[in-house]
Design an enzyme around this catalytic site. Structure first.
Site, PDB file in Angstrom:
ATOM      1  N   CYS A 168       0.846  -1.207   0.000  1.00 19.83           N
ATOM      2  CA  CYS A 168       0.000   0.000   0.000  1.00 19.83           C
ATOM      3  C   CYS A 168       0.877   1.251   0.000  1.00 19.83           C
ATOM      4  O   CYS A 168       1.579   1.503  -0.973  1.00 19.83           O
ATOM      5  CB  CYS A 168      -0.957  -0.050   1.185  1.00 19.83           C
ATOM      6  SG  CYS A 168      -2.204   1.253   1.169  1.00 19.83           S
ATOM      7  N   ASP A 225      -9.419  -2.972  -7.030  1.00 20.53           N
ATOM      8  CA  ASP A 225      -8.921  -1.957  -6.096  1.00 20.53           C
ATOM      9  C   ASP A 225      -9.543  -0.610  -6.438  1.00 20.53           C
ATOM     10  O   ASP A 225      -9.184   0.023  -7.434  1.00 20.53           O
ATOM     11  CB  ASP A 225      -7.401  -1.882  -6.190  1.00 20.53           C
ATOM     12  CG  ASP A 225      -6.767  -1.035  -5.100  1.00 20.53           C
ATOM     13  OD1 ASP A 225      -7.464  -0.134  -4.574  1.00 20.53           O
ATOM     14  OD2 ASP A 225      -5.589  -1.238  -4.799  1.00 20.53           O
ATOM     15  N   HIS A 260      -7.986  -4.087  -2.984  1.00 15.99           N
ATOM     16  CA  HIS A 260      -6.793  -3.533  -2.364  1.00 15.99           C
ATOM     17  C   HIS A 260      -6.428  -4.373  -1.138  1.00 15.99           C
ATOM     18  O   HIS A 260      -7.291  -4.995  -0.519  1.00 15.99           O
ATOM     19  CB  HIS A 260      -7.072  -2.086  -1.931  1.00 15.99           C
ATOM     20  CG  HIS A 260      -5.861  -1.346  -1.465  1.00 15.99           C
ATOM     21  ND1 HIS A 260      -4.877  -0.939  -2.326  1.00 15.99           N
ATOM     22  CD2 HIS A 260      -5.469  -0.960  -0.221  1.00 15.99           C
ATOM     23  CE1 HIS A 260      -3.930  -0.309  -1.644  1.00 15.99           C
ATOM     24  NE2 HIS A 260      -4.264  -0.327  -0.363  1.00 15.99           N
TER      25      HIS A 260
END
Length: 291
Positions: A168, A225, A260
């Site tokens: 991330c 995502d 994600h």
């Protein structure tokens, strides 16, 4: 108790003002903002055969706390820098380090937000972003990562075999570090943001750095995502074709049905099959590039 002579002592501490570093030690457990943890899927790696724990890394303005895990008794292990999400070096990141140590790597996860605050103790993600993440300069982060490499070299690790991986927020940093350190051999970016607005804290983003990449990057992204639109991933793939030699051999893999944070085994976003495949791809990428 196992010890590893070259790793269980610290570099002599530099004098520093403790007020400069809000985080001076790492507590156990998962970040508050990630609660409740998915206990049934969270991977727990033990310390059998490895040496793991907190260290202090000398940096320009003092000492930065970090977590490191290294194989016991192995001389000159290769080095992997592990860069956290916005939640800092909490239990998930530490476990990733232990997994890598079991495979023969010296894995180091620095608390890169140490001067800004402790994201592990904040329960609201917007508050983490406002108070900590958005106030952490890229230049500071890259310098701190360099300091981790210097620390590893001083302890006998093989920094000629150097890799980085990040998740991330850390995925974006993995791209940036690939454009920063010419000694880096391989980089793996897990769902790291590729575009963004320029600011004093974040002057450039990965799509702007393809001409400067010094190590090949493997990007691992989720097709579902919502925070990283597929068009930005596709734009990056095209940009890499016209980048540096390292950019041209970089690769991006998209897991069509993954959201994600699909590697985050302690969160509902975890997708076991895709996470395990990404992990295998990461290790193969390291080997392919000499790490």
């Amino acid at each position: 108790m196992k010890t590893e002579p070259e790793f269980d002592s610290l570099v002599p501490a530099q004098s520093f003002d403790r007020r400069s570093f809000i985080v001076t030690s790492l507590g156990a457990g998962f970040a508050l903002a990630t609660q409740p943890v998915m206990a049934q899927t969270a991977i727990k790696t033990d310390e059998t055969g490895i040496v793991a724990g907190e260290i202090k890394v000398p940096v320009k303005d003092g000492e930065m706390v970090a977590y490191r895990a290294v194989p016991g008794g192995l001389e000159k292990p290769p080095v992997v820098l592990v860069v956290s999400e916005i939640f800092g070096a909490h239990e998930y990141i530490r476990d990733v380090c232990r997994r890598l140590a079991k495979l023969g790597y010296c894995a180091i996860a620095p608390e890169l937000f140490a001067r800004q605050g402790d994201p592990r103790q904040i329960s609201a993600i917007p508050e983490i972003l406002e108070k900590i993440t958005n106030k952490t300069p890229d230049a500071q982060v890259l310098s701190d990562l360099d300091a981790c490499v210097a620390w590893a070299a001083s302890k006998g690790a093989d920094t000629k075999r150097l890799a980085i991986t990040g998740f991330c927020w850390g995925g974006r940093i993995a791209w940036l570090y690939s454009a920063h350190n010419p000694a880096l051999k391989a980089s793996v970016a897990w769902y790291g943001r590729l575009v963004g607005m320029a600011s004093p804290m974040t002057p450039k983003h990965p799509t702007e750095l393809v001409g400067e990449l010094k190590a090949p990057v493997l990007g691992l992204y989720g097709g579902l995502d919502s925070g990283i639109p597929l068009e930005t991933v596709e734009a990056m793939e095209k940009a890499l074709q016209h980048g540096s030699p390292a950019a041209k051999v970089s690769e991006i893999h998209v897991y069509d049905n993954a959201p994600h944070a699909f590697h985050a085994d302690y969160r509902p976003s975890y997708r076991k099959e895709d996470a395990e495949d990404g992990w295998r791809k990461m290790l193969a990428w390291f080997r392919k590039n000499g790490v």
